[in-house]
Scaffold this motif. Structure first.
Motif, short mmCIF file in Angstrom:
data_model
loop_
_atom_site.label_atom_id
_atom_site.label_comp_id
_atom_site.label_asym_id
_atom_site.label_seq_id
_atom_site.Cartn_x
_atom_site.Cartn_y
_atom_site.Cartn_z
N UNK A 551 0.84 -1.19 0.00
CA UNK A 551 0.00 0.00 0.00
C UNK A 551 0.87 1.24 0.00
N UNK A 552 0.67 2.12 -1.00
CA UNK A 552 1.47 3.34 -1.15
C UNK A 552 0.70 4.53 -0.58
N UNK A 553 1.44 5.59 -0.31
CA UNK A 553 0.81 6.80 0.24
C UNK A 553 -0.12 7.42 -0.80
N UNK A 554 -1.29 7.84 -0.32
CA UNK A 554 -2.31 8.39 -1.24
C UNK A 554 -2.84 9.74 -0.75
N UNK A 555 -2.01 10.54 -0.11
CA UNK A 555 -2.47 11.85 0.34
C UNK A 555 -2.81 12.73 -0.87
N UNK A 556 -3.88 13.49 -0.72
CA UNK A 556 -4.34 14.34 -1.82
C UNK A 556 -3.46 15.58 -1.93
N UNK A 557 -3.30 16.05 -3.17
CA UNK A 557 -2.52 17.25 -3.44
C UNK A 557 -2.99 17.84 -4.77
N UNK A 558 -3.28 19.15 -4.74
CA UNK A 558 -3.60 19.87 -5.99
C UNK A 558 -2.32 20.55 -6.47
N UNK A 559 -1.81 20.02 -7.59
CA UNK A 559 -0.57 20.56 -8.13
C UNK A 559 -0.77 21.97 -8.68
N UNK A 560 0.32 22.68 -8.78
CA UNK A 560 0.31 23.97 -9.46
C UNK A 560 -0.08 23.73 -10.93
N UNK A 561 -0.87 24.62 -11.54
CA UNK A 561 -1.34 24.39 -12.92
C UNK A 561 -0.22 24.07 -13.91
N UNK A 562 0.93 24.69 -13.71
CA UNK A 562 2.03 24.42 -14.64
C UNK A 562 2.51 22.97 -14.51
N UNK A 563 2.57 22.46 -13.27
CA UNK A 563 2.98 21.07 -13.07
C UNK A 563 1.88 20.13 -13.54
N UNK A 564 0.62 20.49 -13.26
CA UNK A 564 -0.49 19.63 -13.64
C UNK A 564 -0.60 19.51 -15.16
N UNK A 565 -0.24 20.57 -15.88
CA UNK A 565 -0.29 20.52 -17.35
C UNK A 565 0.68 19.47 -17.88
N UNK A 566 1.87 19.41 -17.32
CA UNK A 566 2.84 18.42 -17.75
C UNK A 566 2.35 17.00 -17.45
N UNK A 567 1.72 16.81 -16.27
CA UNK A 567 1.21 15.48 -15.93
C UNK A 567 0.06 15.08 -16.85
N UNK A 568 -0.81 16.04 -17.19
CA UNK A 568 -1.94 15.72 -18.07
C UNK A 568 -1.46 15.33 -19.47
N UNK A 569 -0.44 16.03 -19.95
CA UNK A 569 0.11 15.68 -21.26
C UNK A 569 0.63 14.24 -21.27
N UNK A 570 1.34 13.90 -20.22
CA UNK A 570 1.86 12.53 -20.13
C UNK A 570 0.72 11.53 -20.05
#
Length: 782
Positions: A551-570
């Motif tokens: 079981x891995x850590x699953x704490x919630x986090x809202x990334x900065x939009x610039x970081x989230x954009x890179x994750x969404x692209x991937x």
């Protein structure tokens, strides 16, 4: 004669009433008076006269110094020229020998020992010890090459006058020993003080020479036996005479005493020998050889067991240190007893203590797989002759075949000579024997009786290592896994194999996605200048099959939009490549390589931009990225933007404060509340006061989630028990969980107290109810 005669001389004669005219009593009175006046009685009284300082009430430790002169005076009563002294005693003596001189000696000895004070024999022990100590000093000076013979030219080699430095003796040894042999006390009464003096002197000499010397070879042969032959043997031959020395077995007695003293000294420092192993291997091998003569194995086992309990198994010792000493204990005791019977007796307290420590399994697995933290265990895993744990140690109770009628017990640890050495060698080489078949790893696993705990702990450690590996390099982990599969079995390591495969697949998938994104960027960037071209792909991902991972850590986090954009692209590219699969990001896990432009000012006030690189967590990167949008942020605002608790935000921001990237200043609009703003690198504002959380602290695996998952499994078992049986007490539930949960993925290792707390929690959640009689049952729902 004899002791009874001497005792009569010490008591008053009292006649019963009316018996004064009785002829028999008159005769007894006359005999008592005669006994008091016997030469033997008078000689004993003179021997113990107060002028000789050997009064029973005197505690003077120097009483032994007067013994030689008094013994010489006592022997004068045995001079044949003294016949006139004994002529009146002939008819009163009890004749025990045809030799009149022997009768005189017996009468004299009986009178002396009957009148002797309680410290009489102790004085002889001190005398023998002092003389032997003088011989020891003389031998040491000769060994050191000192010129000690310059003033002793007139001394005789066999019986010199033993006026030695520091001893204060002024008598001739030979005349002393002649008196003792003439009285024949060395064969009887003085044999015990003589033996005690020899034992004490040998013990002190051996202790001074060998204590703490563990790396020297053949100390027993080169010093103990050489010293005994050079000092003790010649002296004892002078004391008892060469003939008595040979016929009475003094040589064998001295050899055994030397061996016993050697063993006593080494047994007293056996714990130090264990901790210094393998440097102490010469001392261990020599002790093993000497033990075959003295058979003091039980004493060694008791001493080592007590030392381990007193000096090792306490809260102040690290678990890794305890494991290292336990491994050394196994090696040392197997040198002494390959059958492991001594080991079973000594190591049980250590095993029980390690079983109670929570980090024992992790320390063992870390030592097995980590070259830096390893050592003996790291090498143990890589042994060429390693066998699977199922075959490493065989329990005779588990054998399916019936016992053979020709079965023979293992060799005794007390076997002497070459037979014992041969058996020891054969046991080590063949791995057979009584109890000595398990290697070190199997014995460590045997502390818990099951390998599942070790496999699960390795999964947790492997998960942290794989997720912390930014280069997707799994060669080392694959090597360790293959070695562990040989020991723990391939089936047990199946999930770990899948975990490594996930990382290898992730590397291939990430390279494929990056290649696709670069191709698309080249197409869209045609005709654009360098500033408007798309950036290189920056996201790497470890794509895991969560079913096979801890079981891995699953704490919630809202990334900065610039970081989230890179994750969404991937994520989009992954969905196209692996349709219909989708990625579910674990936001707070991972590592971010971050380049920050920090403004510095030179002495002239000119601003200089410096690029500093940081390696931090996604939460750290998200927090600092928000300062691109505005200059100041309050903890509450950052908490709202990231979805993380305010206390966690403050703790994480201390990382940037301590690196002088951010500073705290009073707010102009919030009533003096502290806010965060970017700081110049030469800003002298005080660093954060809150303790910075070390990067990687706690790892990627959520131990709390694992515990919660295990408790859910236990809860389902408890529901099943109570559904079938109605109500059960705590102890019955505990025993049934130990029985039925053992074979599952979550091993039940709770104590009754821990189970009671868990059951009370279930009662608070209205899942169970507990009656006044302590019986638990399911809550009836309407």
């Amino acid at each position: 004669m004899s002791a009874g005669v001497g005792l009569v001389s010490q008591m008053p004669v009292v006649f019963p009433a009316g018996a004064s005219k009785n002829h028999n009593w008159e005769r007894a009175y006359q005999r008592a008076n005669a006994v008091r006046s016997r030469p033997s009685t008078l000689a004993a009284q003179e021997f113990f006269s107060p002028s000789h300082d050997l009064d029973p009430s005197c505690n003077n430790n120097n009483d032994w110094r007067t013994l030689p002169a008094r013994l010489e005076a006592l022997c004068q009563y045995l001079d044949p020229t003294k016949n006139d002294v004994w002529k009146d005693d002939i008819h009163l003596s009890v004749s025990l020998s045809e030799d009149p001189m022997e009768n005189r000696r017996l009468a004299l000895s009986a009178a002396v020992f009957a009148s002797a004070p309680s410290n009489f024999l102790e004085s002889f022990r001190q005398l023998f010890s002092a003389v032997l100590e003088a011989r020891q000093v003389q031998w040491q000076e000769a060994q050191e090459g000192l010129d000690t013979n310059g003033n002793d030219d007139d001394d005789d080699d066999n019986g010199p006058t033993t006026t030695k430095s520091g001893t204060g003796m002024d008598f001739e040894e030979e005349r002393l020993y002649q008196c003792l042999r003439r009285l024949k006390w060395l064969d009887g009464k003085l044999r015990r003080p003589l033996g005690e003096a020899l034992q004490g002197s040998i013990q002190r000499a051996i202790q001074d020479r060998i204590t703490g010397h563990f790396e020297d070879f053949n100390l027993y042969m080169e010093f103990v036996q050489a010293w005994t032959e050079a000092v003790v043997d010649p002296w004892l031959q002078t004391v008892v005479g060469p003939r008595a020395f040979d016929t009475q077995g003094w040589k064998q007695t001295l050899d055994f005493a030397a061996s016993e003293c050697f063993c006593n000294v080494r047994i007293g420092e056996i714990f130090d020998m264990v901790t210094d192993f393998p440097d102490s291997l010469p001392a261990v091998q020599e002790l093993t050889h000497v033990l075959t003569r003295t058979r003091m194995h039980d004493k060694l086992a008791m001493e080592l067991r007590a030392s381990l309990s007193r000096r090792l198994i306490h809260p102040g010792a690290n678990t890794s240190q305890i494991i290292d000493v336990y491994i050394n204990t196994i090696k040392v005791l197997r040198e002494i007893d390959p059958s492991d019977r001594l080991l079973d007796l000594v190591a049980e307290p250590v095993r029980s203590y390690l079983r109670g420590r929570t980090d024992t399994v992790r320390c063992i697995i870390t030592s097995l797989t980590d070259e830096e933290a390893g050592g003996d265990l790291y090498e143990e895993l890589r042994r060429q002759d390693a066998r699977p744990l199922e075959h490493a140690q065989v329990d005779s109770d588990d054998e399916e075949e019936p016992p053979d009628l020709n079965w023979m017990p293992g060799p005794s640890i007390h076997r002497q000579g070459k037979a014992a050495d041969m058996t020891s060698h054969e046991t080590r080489s063949s791995g057979s024997g009584s109890g000595g078949t398990g290697d070190i790893l199997s014995m460590l696993v045997g502390i818990y009786g099951s390998k599942e705990l070790f496999v699960n702990e390795y999964r947790v450690i492997l998960a942290d290592k794989l997720l912390s590996n930014l280069n997707f390099d799994t060669d080392k982990e694959v090597h360790n896994l293959e070695l562990l599969k040989l020991r723990f079995g391939e089936l047990s390591m199946r999930q770990c194999e899948i975990m490594i495969k996930d990382i290898d697949d992730s590397k291939r998938i990430v390279n494929n996605i990056h290649s696709t994104m670069k191709s698309k960027n080249e197409i869209t960037d045609k005709g654009k200048n360098e500033e408007n071209k798309a950036a290189e792909p920056v996201v790497d991902a470890a794509i895991v099959s969560h079913i096979f991972w801890p079981a891995l850590q699953r704490e919630e986090l809202k990334h900065h939009p610039r970081i989230q954009f890179e994750l969404d692209q991937f994520s989009v590219e992954y969905a196209r490549l692996k349709n219909p699969r989708r990625l579910v990001w674990l936001e707070q896990l991972g590592n971010v390589q971050l380049d920050l432009e920090v403004v510095e000012y030179d002495p002239n006030g000119t601003a200089i931009t410096e690029i500093r690189t940081f390696s931090c967590s996604p939460l750290h990167a998200t927090l600092i990225s928000h300062f691109e949008d505005q200059d100041q942020w309050s903890p509450n605002d950052l908490s709202n933007e990231t979805g993380v608790w305010v206390d966690v935000v403050k703790k994480k921001m201390s990382y940037w404060i301590n690196h002088r990237v951010v500073r705290t200043v009073p707010s102009d609009t919030s009533g003096g509340e502290l806010v965060y703003e970017l700081a110049a690198s030469d800003d002298e504002s005080e660093i954060g006061t809150e303790e910075e959380e070390e990067e990687g602290e706690g790892g990627h695996v959520s131990l709390g989630a694992q515990e919660e998952e295990a408790m859910q499994v236990f809860e389902s078992y408890i529901f099943g028990m109570l559904t079938n049986m109605g109500q059960l007490p705590l102890e019955r539930i505990h025993n049934m969980l130990k029985t039925f949960v053992t074979g599952s993925d979550h091993r039940y290792d709770k104590t009754p107290q821990q189970l009671s707390v868990f059951l009370q929690q279930m009662c608070k959640e209205e899942k169970l109810e507990c009656g006044p009689d302590g019986m638990y049952k399911l809550v009836k729902k309407n």
